[in-house]
Design a protein around this motif. Structure first.
Motif, PDB file in Angstrom:
ATOM      1  N   UNK A   1       1.023  -0.953   0.072  1.00 21.71           N
ATOM      2  CA  UNK A   1      -0.030   0.034   0.048  1.00 21.71           C
ATOM      3  C   UNK A   1       0.863   1.231  -0.115  1.00 21.71           C
ATOM      4  N   UNK A   2       0.470   2.059  -0.712  1.00 20.75           N
ATOM      5  CA  UNK A   2       1.216   3.471  -0.752  1.00 20.75           C
ATOM      6  C   UNK A   2       0.353   4.765  -0.637  1.00 20.75           C
ATOM      7  N   UNK A   3       0.836   5.403   0.548  1.00 20.26           N
ATOM      8  CA  UNK A   3       0.115   6.477   0.903  1.00 20.26           C
ATOM      9  C   UNK A   3       0.649   7.808   0.661  1.00 20.26           C
ATOM     10  N   UNK A   4       0.034   8.752   0.242  1.00 22.86           N
ATOM     11  CA  UNK A   4       0.607  10.018  -0.145  1.00 22.86           C
ATOM     12  C   UNK A   4      -0.390  11.145   0.509  1.00 22.86           C
ATOM     13  N   UNK A   5      -0.081  12.527   0.448  1.00 19.96           N
ATOM     14  CA  UNK A   5      -0.751  13.471   1.211  1.00 19.96           C
ATOM     15  C   UNK A   5      -2.448  13.279   0.996  1.00 19.96           C
ATOM     16  N   UNK A   6      -2.733  13.065  -0.227  1.00 21.69           N
ATOM     17  CA  UNK A   6      -4.232  13.194  -0.361  1.00 21.69           C
ATOM     18  C   UNK A   6      -4.735  11.449  -0.801  1.00 21.69           C
ATOM     19  N   UNK A   7      -3.804  10.628  -1.326  1.00 15.45           N
ATOM     20  CA  UNK A   7      -4.072   9.328  -1.990  1.00 15.45           C
ATOM     21  C   UNK A   7      -3.738   8.140  -1.113  1.00 15.45           C
ATOM     22  N   UNK A   8      -4.429   6.978  -1.273  1.00 14.49           N
ATOM     23  CA  UNK A   8      -4.320   5.827  -0.666  1.00 14.49           C
ATOM     24  C   UNK A   8      -4.276   4.970  -1.975  1.00 14.49           C
ATOM     25  N   UNK A   9      -3.034   4.354  -2.221  1.00 15.23           N
ATOM     26  CA  UNK A   9      -3.144   3.335  -3.338  1.00 15.23           C
ATOM     27  C   UNK A   9      -2.874   1.984  -2.658  1.00 15.23           C
ATOM     28  N   UNK A  10      -3.817   0.921  -3.238  1.00 19.82           N
ATOM     29  CA  UNK A  10      -4.116  -0.403  -2.437  1.00 19.82           C
ATOM     30  C   UNK A  10      -3.994  -1.249  -3.761  1.00 19.82           C
ATOM     31  N   UNK A  11      -3.693  -2.561  -3.566  1.00 18.49           N
ATOM     32  CA  UNK A  11      -3.815  -3.443  -4.544  1.00 18.49           C
ATOM     33  C   UNK A  11      -5.043  -3.571  -5.378  1.00 18.49           C
ATOM     34  N   UNK A  12      -5.290  -3.786  -6.578  1.00 20.32           N
ATOM     35  CA  UNK A  12      -6.410  -4.022  -7.114  1.00 20.32           C
ATOM     36  C   UNK A  12      -7.208  -5.089  -6.583  1.00 20.32           C
ATOM     37  N   UNK A  13      -8.383  -5.246  -6.539  1.00 16.69           N
ATOM     38  CA  UNK A  13      -9.353  -6.279  -5.914  1.00 16.69           C
ATOM     39  C   UNK A  13     -10.732  -6.318  -6.460  1.00 16.69           C
ATOM     40  N   UNK A  14     -11.413  -7.383  -6.545  1.00 12.09           N
ATOM     41  CA  UNK A  14     -12.617  -7.557  -6.894  1.00 12.09           C
ATOM     42  C   UNK A  14     -13.730  -6.625  -6.106  1.00 12.09           C
ATOM     43  N   UNK A  15     -13.375  -6.212  -4.952  1.00  8.22           N
ATOM     44  CA  UNK A  15     -14.194  -5.339  -4.182  1.00  8.22           C
ATOM     45  C   UNK A  15     -14.642  -3.894  -5.300  1.00  8.22           C
ATOM     46  N   UNK A  16     -13.600  -3.675  -6.126  1.00  7.91           N
ATOM     47  CA  UNK A  16     -13.794  -2.375  -6.976  1.00  7.91           C
ATOM     48  C   UNK A  16     -14.293  -2.800  -8.550  1.00  7.91           C
ATOM     49  N   UNK A  17     -14.654  -3.784  -8.650  1.00  8.62           N
ATOM     50  CA  UNK A  17     -15.240  -4.397 -10.087  1.00  8.62           C
ATOM     51  C   UNK A  17     -16.402  -3.275 -10.444  1.00  8.62           C
ATOM     52  N   UNK A  18     -17.463  -3.139  -9.750  1.00  3.67           N
ATOM     53  CA  UNK A  18     -18.381  -2.224 -10.453  1.00  3.67           C
ATOM     54  C   UNK A  18     -18.064  -1.043 -10.473  1.00  3.67           C
ATOM     55  N   UNK A  19     -17.310  -0.374  -9.990  1.00  6.95           N
ATOM     56  CA  UNK A  19     -16.917   1.165  -9.879  1.00  6.95           C
ATOM     57  C   UNK A  19     -15.991   1.199 -11.063  1.00  6.95           C
ATOM     58  N   UNK A  20     -15.219   0.383 -11.189  1.00  7.59           N
ATOM     59  CA  UNK A  20     -14.021   0.224 -12.197  1.00  7.59           C
ATOM     60  C   UNK A  20     -14.776   0.179 -13.686  1.00  7.59           C
ATOM     61  N   UNK A  21     -15.810  -0.979 -13.743  1.00 10.69           N
ATOM     62  CA  UNK A  21     -16.618  -1.397 -14.598  1.00 10.69           C
ATOM     63  C   UNK A  21     -17.383   0.115 -15.283  1.00 10.69           C
ATOM     64  N   UNK A  22     -17.732   0.768 -14.106  1.00 15.67           N
ATOM     65  CA  UNK A  22     -18.653   1.883 -14.766  1.00 15.67           C
ATOM     66  C   UNK A  22     -17.981   3.273 -14.997  1.00 15.67           C
ATOM     67  N   UNK A  23     -16.829   3.294 -14.210  1.00 15.64           N
ATOM     68  CA  UNK A  23     -16.064   4.499 -14.559  1.00 15.64           C
ATOM     69  C   UNK A  23     -14.912   4.398 -15.847  1.00 15.64           C
TER      70      UNK A  23
END
Length: 183
Positions: free
Chosen positions: A7-29
């Motif tokens: 996981x990588x954290x910046x001032x404003x962002x959180x980068x985390x490994x891709x996972x199925x948890x995000x499939x709907x939002x990735x698909x729609x965006x």
């Protein structure tokens, strides 16, 4: 190298490994508009997004790619995806960076912040000759990312997408420790 816990954290962002948890939002965006200047096409069915995520997880397990979802650090809102392909390309040592952000996240310099954070992690943890960052010459906002990191154009070429559209790509080279940009 298993990167599933990275996981990588910046001032404003959180980068985390891709996972199925995000499939709907990735698909729609990941829309046709978002992919205008990108090599991949937007998915027609969610199964295509699931395959993309499954491949990403496999590559994280083998340590060949970094594939992240980008989240707002405070709200955890999904902003896009970023990554690096070809970590263990032993002959070349020239991994390729990539990113896309949902339309509502454009104009906030999240792309630069995410790519700079990935580059900083790579500089601290991996050995490479240079990073490749291909971008369509018409995509001025995305061209600012490698330029802010000291990237220089090494070549220009065309890429025909599956839909027949032609990308006019500029390939930037970003060298180790050329310029640290904080996010």
């Amino acid at each position: 190298m298993n990167l599933l816990d990275l996981e990588i954290v910046t001032n404003r962002l959180f980068l985390k490994p891709i996972s199925m948890e995000y499939k709907e939002v990735i698909f729609s965006e990941f829309t046709e508009e978002i992919t205008t200047y990108l090599r991949p096409q937007s998915p027609k069915e969610i199964s295509e997004t699931e395959t993309f995520i499954e491949e990403g997880i496999t590559h994280l397990k083998t340590g060949s790619d970094l594939r992240f979802v980008i989240l707002n650090k405070v709200t955890q809102e999904f902003l896009g995806c970023a990554g690096m392909h070809g970590i263990h390309d032993i002959e070349q040592q020239q991994p390729e960076l990539g990113i896309w952000l949902k339309k509502a996240a454009h104009g906030n310099k999240y792309g630069l912040e995410a790519i700079a954070a990935i580059k900083n992690w790579v500089d601290a943890n991996l050995k490479y000759e240079y990073l490749i960052y291909p971008v369509d010459r018409r995509n001025v906002a995305s061209r600012k990312i490698p330029e802010a990191l000291g990237g220089q154009i090494s070549r220009a070429y065309e890429h025909k997408k599956m839909n027949g559209n032609i990308l006019h790509l500029l390939e930037y080279r970003i060298y180790p420790n050329t310029k640290q940009v904080s996010g």
